[in-house]
Design a protein around this motif. Structure first.
Motif, mmCIF file in Angstrom:
data_model
loop_
_atom_site.group_PDB
_atom_site.id
_atom_site.type_symbol
_atom_site.label_atom_id
_atom_site.label_comp_id
_atom_site.label_asym_id
_atom_site.label_seq_id
_atom_site.Cartn_x
_atom_site.Cartn_y
_atom_site.Cartn_z
ATOM 1 N N ASP A 1 0.922 -1.206 -0.105
ATOM 2 C CA ASP A 1 0.012 -0.029 0.193
ATOM 3 C C ASP A 1 0.756 1.170 -0.080
ATOM 4 N N LEU A 2 0.359 2.192 -0.932
ATOM 5 C CA LEU A 2 1.220 3.490 -1.055
ATOM 6 C C LEU A 2 0.472 4.350 -0.123
ATOM 7 N N LEU A 3 1.566 5.567 0.302
ATOM 8 C CA LEU A 3 1.003 6.611 1.203
ATOM 9 C C LEU A 3 0.521 7.545 0.125
ATOM 10 N N PRO A 4 -0.549 8.301 0.414
ATOM 11 C CA PRO A 4 -1.140 9.363 -0.691
ATOM 12 C C PRO A 4 -0.159 10.471 -0.741
ATOM 13 N N GLY B 1 -2.921 4.292 -4.418
ATOM 14 C CA GLY B 1 -3.439 2.655 -4.630
ATOM 15 C C GLY B 1 -2.350 1.875 -3.897
ATOM 16 N N SER B 2 -2.533 0.617 -4.421
ATOM 17 C CA SER B 2 -1.860 -0.480 -4.021
ATOM 18 C C SER B 2 -1.295 -1.358 -4.922
ATOM 19 N N TYR B 3 0.183 -1.760 -4.867
ATOM 20 C CA TYR B 3 0.964 -2.152 -5.826
ATOM 21 C C TYR B 3 0.497 -4.088 -5.569
ATOM 22 N N GLN B 4 0.083 -4.694 -6.371
ATOM 23 C CA GLN B 4 -0.081 -6.139 -6.544
ATOM 24 C C GLN B 4 0.629 -6.885 -7.587
ATOM 25 N N GLU B 5 1.327 -7.903 -7.087
ATOM 26 C CA GLU B 5 1.985 -8.624 -8.493
ATOM 27 C C GLU B 5 2.567 -9.917 -7.584
ATOM 28 N N GLY C 1 8.618 -0.019 -8.906
ATOM 29 C CA GLY C 1 8.689 1.313 -9.518
ATOM 30 C C GLY C 1 8.108 1.786 -10.681
ATOM 31 N N ARG C 2 7.671 0.470 -11.491
ATOM 32 C CA ARG C 2 6.906 0.586 -12.796
ATOM 33 C C ARG C 2 5.467 0.900 -12.324
ATOM 34 N N TYR C 3 5.032 0.359 -11.248
ATOM 35 C CA TYR C 3 3.384 0.862 -11.080
ATOM 36 C C TYR C 3 3.366 2.105 -10.402
ATOM 37 N N VAL C 4 4.277 2.548 -9.370
ATOM 38 C CA VAL C 4 4.401 4.031 -8.836
ATOM 39 C C VAL C 4 4.312 5.059 -10.261
ATOM 40 N N HIS C 5 5.156 4.616 -10.999
ATOM 41 C CA HIS C 5 5.201 5.539 -12.047
ATOM 42 C C HIS C 5 3.777 5.771 -13.002
ATOM 43 N N GLN C 6 3.332 4.564 -13.166
ATOM 44 C CA GLN C 6 1.992 4.461 -13.934
ATOM 45 C C GLN C 6 0.704 5.060 -13.209
ATOM 46 N N ALA C 7 0.901 4.924 -11.934
ATOM 47 C CA ALA C 7 -0.173 5.057 -10.993
ATOM 48 C C ALA C 7 -0.198 6.532 -10.760
ATOM 49 N N LEU D 1 6.853 6.752 1.442
ATOM 50 C CA LEU D 1 6.347 6.096 0.264
ATOM 51 C C LEU D 1 5.371 4.776 0.712
ATOM 52 N N LEU D 2 6.043 3.943 1.462
ATOM 53 C CA LEU D 2 5.404 2.588 1.639
ATOM 54 C C LEU D 2 4.402 2.848 2.682
ATOM 55 N N GLY D 3 3.241 2.409 2.821
ATOM 56 C CA GLY D 3 2.537 2.004 4.055
ATOM 57 C C GLY D 3 2.692 0.796 4.360
ATOM 58 N N SER D 4 1.694 -0.222 4.508
ATOM 59 C CA SER D 4 1.866 -1.628 4.907
ATOM 60 C C SER D 4 2.256 -2.260 3.523
#
Length: 510
Positions: A124-127, A173-177, A199-205, A264-267
């Motif tokens: 989970d990413l912090l806002p 949002g939340s990165y899942q893979e 990193g790819r997810y954060v860039h696109q999100a 940047l990181l939550g849980s």
């Protein structure tokens, strides 16, 4: 008014930002600006200084077995593990920092991993406030001026609303893979490096947060020639901003990596799915840690083994025999002849075969000595015996082996004959083939025969066709698929007959 190049402005902004301190919005627990010095060393290049705490990317962590700690064997006698490591991101973890999840296996499980291993990652990413990101903010503010100017002349509420949203706190949002895990060559660790996917997810999100603004601006138009100038100014300012946003989304810009350097990181969690064979001990303790180093050195492994989160798995004290109920079929042996130096045959390997099971053909000579050879995947085997003499009585069996367990088939006795007088395909049923429709002028006949199992060792098959003019032609039959193709001269109208002929030594059977 002096015209300022946006590229120079952007470059100057990045230089200024490289020395800016981290600004936190304490009211919502959100970092409005995340920056690092350009010379910041990557964590993956730094060795641990004191212990695991220095390289951990998660705190308040735990490791649990999602299926419980009492292990139950699967149908193959192995054990399916599902181990979840969960924690809260530390404040220093950013986009570019290494993110590696490591599971350290005890000696009893090293070398016991069977099949593939995967890890389900969720983070989970912090806002963040999208418009406040250094490197984006100057272009974002310039676009804001163009929006304000145009809105006074031509009301554009959708654009204004979308722009204002980007000045507010937004969720990434939340990165899942699910990531394929790496089992180290020495079997001591199972690990995944999810830095790149994260990193790819954060860039696109992040880029996705600008979709509404992009769509709203694309819908703006005016036929008023005076207002058109303001519209073009809006389009120019937005194009400059979206050029950077697209570069971020495509991974060709490091603006976001530099800006989001912490908080940047939550849980975050990773669930390891793997299968191990019986460790032979009643308990095994697995340790885990999430670290910022892709190179798992001896020091790092020691730190994880000593300080990592642990879960103890309980295995059945009574070992399970994975082939206890498996039926090892009786082999078929080609009659041996004096002078031969091998014994050939085949066996039906019944499915499903327990994972890790191998098969061996064992021939016992009349003097009590044994000769062995591996059974191939198709069930055939050839055992070197030395020169055979007439009257020898041989015993052939197939032995299945899985770990410490073995299971034998019924043995087949055969007497070495002086000459080969027995027809090995006398009782073999050669099935009638099917032939594809043919037309005058065709230059081949295609078809298929069903090759019934077991096929006597040494048997080959040909498809033989008698054409309308009496000509006989033939082609080989594939012993795996039963398919054949017979080349011909251009066919003429008339009846064609096709048969399959089995051959074994001097014997044939159509």
């Amino acid at each position: 008014m002096k015209k300022v190049s946006h590229k120079k402005l952007l470059r100057r902004t990045l230089y200024v930002c490289s020395g800016t301190l981290l600004l936190l919005n304490s009211g919502v627990g959100v970092a409005s600006v995340f920056v690092i010095n350009q010379n910041r060393a990557q964590a993956s290049q730094v060795n641990p200084r004191a212990g695991l705490a220095d390289i951990s990317i998660l705190q308040n962590a735990s490791l649990t077995s999602t299926t419980g700690t009492q292990m139950t064997p699967n149908a193959q006698g192995n054990f399916d593990l599902s181990l979840n490591y969960t924690g809260q991101g530390v404040a220093t973890v950013g986009v570019a920092d290494k993110k590696v999840l490591v599971y350290a296996l005890p000696a009893s499980l090293q070398g016991k991993v069977v099949g593939g291993s995967t890890v389900d990652i969720q983070a989970d990413l912090l806002p963040i406030t999208p418009g406040d990101i250094p490197g984006v903010k100057p272009l974002f503010d310039a676009l804001g001026l163009a929006i304000t100017a145009l809105d006074k002349a031509l009301k554009i509420p959708a654009v204004v609303a979308a722009f204002d949203d980007l000045k507010q706190v937004q969720s990434l949002g939340s990165y899942q893979e699910t990531v394929t895990a790496n089992v180290s060559p020495d079997g001591k660790t199972i690990s995944v490096d999810f830095t790149q996917g994260f990193g790819r997810y954060v860039h696109q999100a992040y880029a996705a947060l600008f979709h509404s603004l992009r769509d709203a601006i694309a819908a703006v138009h005016s036929d008023n020639i005076l207002i058109e100038t303001l519209v073009k100014a809006l389009q120019k300012a937005s194009a400059e901003l979206f050029e950077v946003i697209d570069a971020i989304a495509g991974g060709t810009s490091t603006i976001l990596d530099s800006a989001l350097s912490g908080n940047l990181l939550g849980s975050a969690s990773g669930t390891l799915h793997t299968t191990v064979s019986d460790p032979g001990v009643p308990t095994a303790t697995v340790k885990a840690a999430a670290i910022n180093n892709a190179l798992i050195s001896a020091d790092i492994l020691t730190a994880i083994e000593q300080e990592g989160e642990a879960v103890t798995l309980n295995f059945p004290t009574t070992a399970t025999n994975p082939i206890e109920n498996y039926d090892v079929a009786t082999p078929t042996v080609t009659r041996p002849v004096a002078g031969q130096t091998t014994v050939a045959g085949n066996v039906i390997l019944k499915e499903p075969i327990p994972a890790g099971t191998t098969f061996e053909a064992v021939v016992t000579l009349d003097d009590g000595t044994t000769k062995t050879a591996a059974v191939q995947a198709d069930g055939t085997f050839v055992v070197d015996t030395g020169a055979l003499t007439a009257g020898q009585i041989l015993s052939t069996k197939v032995v299945a082996t899985n770990g410490q367990y073995t299971k034998e088939s019924t043995a087949v006795e055969s007497t070495v004959s002086d000459v080969s007088t027995e027809n090995p395909i006398e009782n073999y049923d050669v099935a009638t083939p099917t032939v594809d429709p043919a037309t005058a002028g065709d230059t081949k006949l295609d078809g298929q025969g069903t090759l019934k199992q077991p096929i006597p060792a040494g048997t080959t098959f040909k498809a033989v066709a008698i054409l309308a003019d009496g000509t006989e032609v033939s082609g080989d039959v594939d012993t795996t698929t039963g398919k054949f193709s017979i080349g011909t001269d251009p066919l003429i109208v008339g009846d064609v007959t096709v048969k399959v002929v089995a051959t074994n030594g001097q014997f044939t059977k159509p």
